[in-house]
Design a protein around this motif. Structure first.
Motif, PDB file in Angstrom:
ATOM      1  N   LEU A 163       0.832  -1.184   0.000  1.00 40.35           N
ATOM      2  CA  LEU A 163       0.000   0.000   0.000  1.00 40.35           C
ATOM      3  C   LEU A 163       0.876   1.247   0.000  1.00 40.35           C
ATOM      4  O   LEU A 163       1.795   1.364   0.816  1.00 40.35           O
ATOM      5  CB  LEU A 163      -0.920  -0.011   1.220  1.00 40.35           C
ATOM      6  CG  LEU A 163      -1.895   1.158   1.364  1.00 40.35           C
ATOM      7  CD1 LEU A 163      -3.246   0.662   1.858  1.00 40.35           C
ATOM      8  CD2 LEU A 163      -1.350   2.201   2.339  1.00 40.35           C
ATOM      9  N   PHE A 164       0.608   2.175  -0.929  1.00 39.47           N
ATOM     10  CA  PHE A 164       1.339   3.438  -1.028  1.00 39.47           C
ATOM     11  C   PHE A 164       0.455   4.579  -0.546  1.00 39.47           C
ATOM     12  O   PHE A 164      -0.702   4.698  -0.966  1.00 39.47           O
ATOM     13  CB  PHE A 164       1.742   3.714  -2.484  1.00 39.47           C
ATOM     14  CG  PHE A 164       3.028   3.074  -2.907  1.00 39.47           C
ATOM     15  CD1 PHE A 164       4.244   3.730  -2.746  1.00 39.47           C
ATOM     16  CD2 PHE A 164       3.029   1.809  -3.459  1.00 39.47           C
ATOM     17  CE1 PHE A 164       5.426   3.141  -3.131  1.00 39.47           C
ATOM     18  CE2 PHE A 164       4.210   1.204  -3.857  1.00 39.47           C
ATOM     19  CZ  PHE A 164       5.419   1.876  -3.698  1.00 39.47           C
ATOM     20  N   LEU A 165       1.009   5.447   0.290  1.00 41.01           N
ATOM     21  CA  LEU A 165       0.309   6.643   0.744  1.00 41.01           C
ATOM     22  C   LEU A 165       0.983   7.860   0.111  1.00 41.01           C
ATOM     23  O   LEU A 165       2.185   8.081   0.286  1.00 41.01           O
ATOM     24  CB  LEU A 165       0.347   6.730   2.267  1.00 41.01           C
ATOM     25  CG  LEU A 165      -0.368   5.569   2.976  1.00 41.01           C
ATOM     26  CD1 LEU A 165      -0.199   5.681   4.486  1.00 41.01           C
ATOM     27  CD2 LEU A 165      -1.849   5.538   2.608  1.00 41.01           C
ATOM     28  N   ALA A 183       4.048   1.819   2.369  1.00 38.97           N
ATOM     29  CA  ALA A 183       5.054   2.812   1.990  1.00 38.97           C
ATOM     30  C   ALA A 183       4.396   4.179   1.940  1.00 38.97           C
ATOM     31  O   ALA A 183       3.299   4.324   1.399  1.00 38.97           O
ATOM     32  CB  ALA A 183       5.675   2.477   0.631  1.00 38.97           C
ATOM     33  N   GLY A 184       5.047   5.171   2.524  1.00 43.35           N
ATOM     34  CA  GLY A 184       4.499   6.521   2.497  1.00 43.35           C
ATOM     35  C   GLY A 184       5.556   7.529   2.118  1.00 43.35           C
ATOM     36  O   GLY A 184       6.708   7.449   2.575  1.00 43.35           O
ATOM     37  N   HIS A 185       5.161   8.480   1.272  1.00 46.81           N
ATOM     38  CA  HIS A 185       6.077   9.536   0.843  1.00 46.81           C
ATOM     39  C   HIS A 185       5.630  10.876   1.391  1.00 46.81           C
ATOM     40  O   HIS A 185       4.474  11.265   1.226  1.00 46.81           O
ATOM     41  CB  HIS A 185       6.140   9.599  -0.692  1.00 46.81           C
ATOM     42  CG  HIS A 185       6.934  10.749  -1.208  1.00 46.81           C
ATOM     43  ND1 HIS A 185       6.490  11.579  -2.207  1.00 46.81           N
ATOM     44  CD2 HIS A 185       8.152  11.236  -0.849  1.00 46.81           C
ATOM     45  CE1 HIS A 185       7.388  12.510  -2.445  1.00 46.81           C
ATOM     46  NE2 HIS A 185       8.413  12.308  -1.634  1.00 46.81           N
ATOM     47  N   SER A 186       6.525  11.586   2.054  1.00 51.49           N
ATOM     48  CA  SER A 186       6.283  12.946   2.514  1.00 51.49           C
ATOM     49  C   SER A 186       5.036  13.011   3.403  1.00 51.49           C
ATOM     50  O   SER A 186       5.000  12.401   4.467  1.00 51.49           O
ATOM     51  CB  SER A 186       6.179  13.881   1.301  1.00 51.49           C
ATOM     52  OG  SER A 186       6.260  15.236   1.701  1.00 51.49           O
ATOM     53  N   PHE A 187       3.989  13.708   2.968  1.00 49.99           N
ATOM     54  CA  PHE A 187       2.730  13.761   3.716  1.00 49.99           C
ATOM     55  C   PHE A 187       2.195  12.351   3.957  1.00 49.99           C
ATOM     56  O   PHE A 187       1.684  12.037   5.039  1.00 49.99           O
ATOM     57  CB  PHE A 187       1.724  14.592   2.910  1.00 49.99           C
ATOM     58  CG  PHE A 187       0.351  14.686   3.506  1.00 49.99           C
ATOM     59  CD1 PHE A 187       0.105  15.463   4.634  1.00 49.99           C
ATOM     60  CD2 PHE A 187      -0.714  14.015   2.925  1.00 49.99           C
ATOM     61  CE1 PHE A 187      -1.175  15.556   5.171  1.00 49.99           C
ATOM     62  CE2 PHE A 187      -1.998  14.101   3.450  1.00 49.99           C
ATOM     63  CZ  PHE A 187      -2.221  14.875   4.581  1.00 49.99           C
ATOM     64  N   LEU A 244       9.391   4.554   4.756  1.00 53.74           N
ATOM     65  CA  LEU A 244       9.160   5.989   4.874  1.00 53.74           C
ATOM     66  C   LEU A 244      10.131   6.725   3.964  1.00 53.74           C
ATOM     67  O   LEU A 244      11.338   6.742   4.213  1.00 53.74           O
ATOM     68  CB  LEU A 244       9.346   6.436   6.321  1.00 53.74           C
ATOM     69  CG  LEU A 244       8.465   5.723   7.359  1.00 53.74           C
ATOM     70  CD1 LEU A 244       8.888   6.117   8.769  1.00 53.74           C
ATOM     71  CD2 LEU A 244       6.987   6.035   7.120  1.00 53.74           C
ATOM     72  N   GLN A 245       9.590   7.333   2.893  1.00 51.52           N
ATOM     73  CA  GLN A 245      10.410   8.081   1.944  1.00 51.52           C
ATOM     74  C   GLN A 245      10.288   9.573   2.264  1.00 51.52           C
ATOM     75  O   GLN A 245       9.254  10.187   2.032  1.00 51.52           O
ATOM     76  CB  GLN A 245       9.942   7.819   0.499  1.00 51.52           C
ATOM     77  CG  GLN A 245      10.712   8.613  -0.536  1.00 51.52           C
ATOM     78  CD  GLN A 245      10.102   8.515  -1.915  1.00 51.52           C
ATOM     79  OE1 GLN A 245      10.576   9.165  -2.864  1.00 51.52           O
ATOM     80  NE2 GLN A 245       9.051   7.728  -2.090  1.00 51.52           N
ATOM     81  N   CYS A 246      11.345  10.133   2.890  1.00 49.92           N
ATOM     82  CA  CYS A 246      11.377  11.561   3.215  1.00 49.92           C
ATOM     83  C   CYS A 246      10.069  12.010   3.867  1.00 49.92           C
ATOM     84  O   CYS A 246       9.386  12.912   3.360  1.00 49.92           O
ATOM     85  CB  CYS A 246      11.666  12.387   1.967  1.00 49.92           C
ATOM     86  SG  CYS A 246      13.175  11.927   1.089  1.00 49.92           S
TER      87      CYS A 246
END
Length: 245
Positions: free
Chosen positions: A27-29, A92-96, A117-119
């Motif tokens: 799951l990508f956020l 997986a989540g990017h930024s916000f 957690l990407q940045c």
């Protein structure tokens, strides 16, 4: 790789999402600009079933009365995982989206197998530092290689509306002390990715996460800024495959 846009009733309101690929569930956020299908996501979809839920109010979706803050967004995603994916998933989540992912893993550790957690945003101790500024300035801070971006499919108005909704959810908070106090509840293996040229999230953020999340590891990416999966897609995909496998 084609992704289908779908809609599901979660009881407290509807959720729209994109789904594609085959294999174990991932799951990508998305970040504050809304959902993006990058080349890295398409590559991962060759070996993973990808879910990309759209946060309420983003990308033209409807707002939900019961979803007003970051913890509420995490609860919304938890309900989505339980009812749509029907079991725990890698997240997986990017930024916000990384901010939401942290709240999700802290509140519902039973639903998160592994966390990427990407940045991630929300843990900026530099509260007196200037915000992103004009679009050109933000672009230079967000990408080491803006030429690698795909053609924009969202209107400037939609991007601005998405960012405004992100600010509303966060309450314009830059350092989420409430979240920091709960990071030790994240029990899953956690990979923190940070681009050495990131001009949006400061270098203190991954260190805060590594300090408070028991099973966290930082990987620094050279020649990458805030959008690692765009600046260095091959490295990003390889790191995720190694971590998830």
């Amino acid at each position: 790789m084609k992704f289908q846009r779908k809609r599901v009733d979660l009881g407290h309101g509807a959720a729209e999402y994109l789904e594609g690929g085959a294999g174990p569930r991932l799951l990508f956020l998305h970040g504050a600009s809304g959902v993006r299908i990058t080349s890295a996501v398409e590559t991962l979809a060759r070996a993973r079933r990808i879910y990309l839920p759209i946060a309420p109010g983003f990308d033209g979706t409807e707002d939900l009365d019961r979803v007003v803050g970051m913890a509420d967004l995490a609860n919304h995603i938890a309900t989505f995982i339980a009812s749509t994916i029907r079991g725990p998933a890698d997240v997986a989540g990017h930024s916000f989206g990384g901010w939401i992912a942290c709240w999700l893993a802290a509140q519902r550790p039973d639903l998160v197998c592994r966390l990427i957690l990407q940045c991630p945003a929300g843990l900026n101790p530099r509260t007196d530092e200037a915000l992103e500024g004009d679009p050109a300035t933000f672009l230079s801070r967000a990408f080491a290689h803006p030429e690698k971006r795909r053609p924009e499919t969202k209107t400037p108005e939609m991007i601005a509306a998405n960012r405004a909704r992100a600010a509303r959810y966060s309450g314009a908070v830059r350092y989420d002390a409430s979240l920091v106090s709960r990071l030790d509840a994240i029990t899953c293996p956690t990979l923190i990715l940070y681009g050495r040229k990131d001009g949006v999230v400061p270098p203190e953020t991954p260190l805060i996460l590594e300090k408070h999340i028991p099973r966290a590891k930082i990987v620094y990416i050279d020649d990458a800024a805030h959008n690692i999966e765009v600046d260095q897609p091959e490295i990003y995909v390889d790191l995720l495959y190694q971590f998830l496998d």
